[in-house]
Design a protein around this motif. Structure first.
Motif, PDB file in Angstrom:
ATOM      1  N   PHE A 196       0.843  -1.331  -0.126  1.00 25.07           N
ATOM      2  CA  PHE A 196      -0.077   0.240  -0.025  1.00 25.07           C
ATOM      3  C   PHE A 196       0.871   1.138   0.102  1.00 25.07           C
ATOM      4  O   PHE A 196       0.593   2.129  -0.603  1.00 25.07           O
ATOM      5  CB  PHE A 196      -0.779  -0.085   1.169  1.00 25.07           C
ATOM      6  CG  PHE A 196      -2.067   1.105   1.187  1.00 25.07           C
ATOM      7  CD1 PHE A 196      -3.033   0.910   0.278  1.00 25.07           C
ATOM      8  CD2 PHE A 196      -1.964   2.328   1.998  1.00 25.07           C
ATOM      9  CE1 PHE A 196      -3.997   2.096   0.421  1.00 25.07           C
ATOM     10  CE2 PHE A 196      -2.705   3.177   2.196  1.00 25.07           C
ATOM     11  CZ  PHE A 196      -3.595   3.275   1.223  1.00 25.07           C
ATOM     12  N   ALA A 197       1.948   1.325   0.868  1.00 22.73           N
ATOM     13  CA  ALA A 197       2.926   2.351   0.979  1.00 22.73           C
ATOM     14  C   ALA A 197       3.449   2.473  -0.632  1.00 22.73           C
ATOM     15  O   ALA A 197       3.591   3.848  -0.923  1.00 22.73           O
ATOM     16  CB  ALA A 197       3.860   1.957   1.869  1.00 22.73           C
ATOM     17  N   ASP A 198       3.808   1.389  -1.185  1.00 18.57           N
ATOM     18  CA  ASP A 198       4.383   1.617  -2.658  1.00 18.57           C
ATOM     19  C   ASP A 198       3.521   2.353  -3.473  1.00 18.57           C
ATOM     20  O   ASP A 198       3.892   3.537  -4.350  1.00 18.57           O
ATOM     21  CB  ASP A 198       4.737   0.072  -3.339  1.00 18.57           C
ATOM     22  CG  ASP A 198       5.850  -0.484  -2.629  1.00 18.57           C
ATOM     23  OD1 ASP A 198       6.645   0.432  -1.990  1.00 18.57           O
ATOM     24  OD2 ASP A 198       5.965  -1.572  -2.780  1.00 18.57           O
ATOM     25  N   PHE A 199       2.117   2.230  -3.460  1.00 20.09           N
ATOM     26  CA  PHE A 199       1.348   2.773  -4.302  1.00 20.09           C
ATOM     27  C   PHE A 199       1.009   4.363  -3.780  1.00 20.09           C
ATOM     28  O   PHE A 199       1.012   5.209  -4.796  1.00 20.09           O
ATOM     29  CB  PHE A 199      -0.225   2.139  -4.059  1.00 20.09           C
ATOM     30  CG  PHE A 199      -0.330   1.060  -4.962  1.00 20.09           C
ATOM     31  CD1 PHE A 199      -1.484   1.069  -5.934  1.00 20.09           C
ATOM     32  CD2 PHE A 199       0.494   0.023  -4.947  1.00 20.09           C
ATOM     33  CE1 PHE A 199      -1.657   0.108  -6.706  1.00 20.09           C
ATOM     34  CE2 PHE A 199       0.144  -1.055  -6.060  1.00 20.09           C
ATOM     35  CZ  PHE A 199      -0.801  -1.149  -6.986  1.00 20.09           C
ATOM     36  N   VAL A 200       1.235   4.731  -2.654  1.00 22.96           N
ATOM     37  CA  VAL A 200       0.938   6.063  -2.020  1.00 22.96           C
ATOM     38  C   VAL A 200       2.160   6.821  -2.279  1.00 22.96           C
ATOM     39  O   VAL A 200       2.223   7.923  -2.756  1.00 22.96           O
ATOM     40  CB  VAL A 200       0.574   5.821  -0.327  1.00 22.96           C
ATOM     41  CG1 VAL A 200       0.547   7.517  -0.042  1.00 22.96           C
ATOM     42  CG2 VAL A 200      -0.891   5.468  -0.522  1.00 22.96           C
TER      43      VAL A 200
END
Length: 677
Positions: free
Chosen positions: A416-420
């Motif tokens: 999720f952090a990679d996407f954000v």
């Protein structure tokens, strides 16, 4: 940079025809950029207007038997309907035929005049004696003086690329009436563009004002020297009368860009905004113009000079784009690829085209191509097969197994952090108009999300006992990744994203630096967000575009065509015709006249006598081609003494001249001496 103040414009569409998909390259590019700015929280206004003045508007209205005001009202309504359905969200859409534009055009002209930047002088122009009007270069047509190509405009040849003045055209005719233009003098008003040489050299070379390739091109023009710019036109003309020059009107290209200011002034008056805050000399607001590369000269030289001379601010930057080709070629009416916005809308989702153009657009001025096979593949693969597929794959399990509620915790915080964390990279690509690169980044994320779902296989988890928590976490994660993708796609696909926000039960998404995970969050039932492009829809668009050539349902879409032939002469009575003695004649002998470039010497039998006639048909016929054939002769024309001999009549022929001359011949059975009645 939060809370920026930005004013954005697109070039004004001309009000004599419909919006087509080539136009939409610009308006969709601009709209995507503006939507991004607003999503970032910046104060951004997007204004535009119909460009409504000039000779073509006046002529089209006359052709349709209506007033110019009626024409522009009707076309303006159609334009706005098309823009609205394509999601082009103007903050204000106006008309250059407005009180605001009239007042601002007069103000700018008067300031330029008082500062010594306006002069007048008498010039000679082509004049249409039938329509009783002066003709601009584009309304005079004839044969190119350089290569001989027929049906070329008065300012340049589309065949050999030569430029010239209308007086150099061969066999020139008015494109309006077909009459031969005659030279006529008139006083014209000029903007002294050369007064702004230094200012323009500095402005056009300042980093950020123009794209490098545009700046380089302008340097070539500036090096060649700037000429005075003719800003006036004579009556009859549909436009604004020049304040101190009765019967003279502002040339459409003077008041058209001022239409940007006028549309914003109209918005300011309606919403109580400060017009001067955006247009005064020391304004700290940003002003951007999106335009096609074909009108760079007007926007990057004339427009900044006019603004500077009238004590207004210059643009922060001008962004030019290339043209649209379809299947690798210019849009073609015969192939059905000259597609109006309305024809497209009759068959396909407008957001398909928004995405496709975004996937092709860069910050440069290269042309982009709409390839229908590629168009279908990209939409079906990227939007339907990747983005929407994430939601459809996960939503059913959340609905059936977990009462439409997402899990409380994020099962894959690093993913999720990679996407954000990529949000600033994508934001920078939007900011710099590198939309194609932004779409590639977003689709790479969509691939990663689908790979995650493929790896976790929720359809198998659903069949195993004791896997509900894992299933809940996987599908909730998938929908959260989908939510991040829609945040990034919102400037491009506003309708799809609005429906996605309703499905996810969230407020309209801003471009937050930190996107929070939707945990323990209720969602709504999933509804299909987008369907595939079907081949029959593309075929229907092409076929409908071809059909529009044969029968046009709306007269405002009929193209104004140059008349091919000379205007019909004034009416005569039968007695006038009876005075002409037209006879069948047989050409007995034909000889070249060495001293004359155009003449042949013909000996003709007109029944009871033979005569000599000199005919200007040498460029079309060899002497031996004429001997023995029958033709028509005006027998009672007064003899004309020429230095080659006496001409005793006139051979009748048709055609514009040159090699296109056609001697008339009677039908079989006619004999020399018969009178034509």
């Amino acid at each position: 940079m939060p809370n920026r103040k930005i004013l954005v414009t697109s070039a004004l569409p001309y009000a004599n025809g419909p919006i087509h998909i080539g136009h939409l390259v610009e308006y969709l590019q601009t709209d995507i950029w503006v939507r991004f700015q607003k999503q970032r929280g910046n104060l951004c206004y997007y204004v535009c207007a119909d460009d409504t003045h000039g000779t073509p508007i006046m002529l089209r209205a006359d052709l349709e038997g209506i007033s110019p005001e009626q024409l522009i009202a009707h076309v303006g309504k159609d334009h706005q309907a098309d823009f609205n359905e394509f999601g082009v969200a103007f903050d204000n859409y106006h008309s250059t035929h407005s009180q605001e534009n009239k007042a601002l055009s007069s103000l700018i002209y008067e300031r330029l005049r008082d500062a010594g930047h306006i002069t007048s002088r008498t010039i000679t122009q082509g004049y249409d004696p039938v329509k009783k009007m002066f003709l601009s270069d584009r309304f005079i047509k004839g044969d190119c003086p350089k290569c001989g190509a027929a049906d070329q405009y008065g300012d340049g040849c589309e065949v050999c690329g030569s430029t010239y003045s209308p007086t150099e055209l061969k066999n020139a005719v008015s494109a309006i009436s077909g009459a031969k233009p005659v030279p006529k003098d008139s006083v014209h008003y000029f903007f002294n563009l050369e007064n702004f040489n230094d200012m323009l050299r500095e402005w056009t070379t300042t980093a950020g004002h123009l794209q490098p390739e545009v700046s380089n091109k302008l340097a070539e023009w500036l090096a060649g020297g700037l000429n005075q710019w003719d800003i006036s036109r004579d009556a009859p003309y549909f436009g604004f009368e020049i304040p101190d020059a009765p019967g003279k009107y502002f040339y459409v290209w003077l008041d058209a860009p001022i239409g940007y200011m006028a549309s914003f002034k109209n918005l300011c008056d309606k919403q109580g905004l400060d017009f001067d805050e955006f247009w005064r000399k020391d304004s700290d607001a940003e002003l951007y113009h999106f335009i096609g590369k074909d009108i760079i000269y007007f926007h990057a030289l004339f427009w900044p000079a006019m603004l500077s001379g009238a004590d207004f601010r210059a643009p922060s930057a001008i962004f030019a784009h290339g043209f649209l080709t379809v299947n690798g070629e210019k849009m073609s009416k015969s192939r059905g690829t000259f597609i109006t916005a309305r024809t497209y809308l009759n068959h396909l989702n407008p957001e398909y085209l928004r995405y496709y153009f975004a996937a092709k657009l860069s910050a440069g001025i290269d042309d982009i191509d709409l390839n229908f096979d590629d168009f279908s593949q990209r939409v079906n693969s990227d939007l339907v097969g990747k983005v929407v597929n994430i939601a459809s794959r996960c939503s059913g399990f959340i609905s059936k197994r977990f009462a439409n509620r997402l899990s409380e915790n994020c099962s894959e915080p690093e993913l999720f952090a990679d996407f954000v964390n990529v949000n600033e990279t994508i934001a920078e690509l939007y900011e710099t108009r590198e939309f194609a690169k932004a779409m590639r980044e977003i689709m790479a994320l969509a691939d990663k999300a689908n790979a995650y779902i493929d790896d976790k296989k929720p359809w198998l988890l659903a069949k195993e006992d004791g896997k509900d928590q894992e299933l809940h976490g996987v599908c909730s994660m998938g929908l959260n990744l989908f939510r991040v993708l829609t945040t990034y796609l919102k400037p491009v696909l506003p309708v799809l994203v609005k429906e996605a926000e309703q499905f996810l039960n969230i407020a309209p998404q801003s471009w937050a630096n930190e996107i929070l995970f939707l945990g323990d969050h209720p969602i709504n039932d999933f509804q299909p967000l987008m369907t595939r492009v079907e081949p029959d829809k593309i075929t229907a668009i092409i076929e409908d575009s071809k059909e529009n050539l044969e029968k046009t349902s709306n007269n405002t879409n009929v193209e104004l065509k140059a008349k091919k032939f000379e205007a019909i002469a004034d009416t005569i009575q039968i007695d006038d015709f009876a005075k002409l003695d037209l006879r069948i004649a047989k050409i007995i002998k034909a000889e070249s006249v060495p001293e004359a470039d155009k003449l042949l010497k013909l000996t003709v039998d007109i029944g009871d006598e033979t005569r000599t006639v000199f005919a200007g048909i040498k460029s079309a016929y060899k002497p031996e081609e004429l001997e023995g054939r029958l033709t028509l002769v005006l027998a009672n024309l007064a003899p004309r003494k020429m230095r080659f001999g006496l001409s005793e009549g006139m051979v009748l022929a048709a055609g514009p001249g040159g090699t296109d001359i056609f001697v008339l011949s009677p039908d079989d059975g006619a004999v020399a001496g018969m009178r034509v009645k």
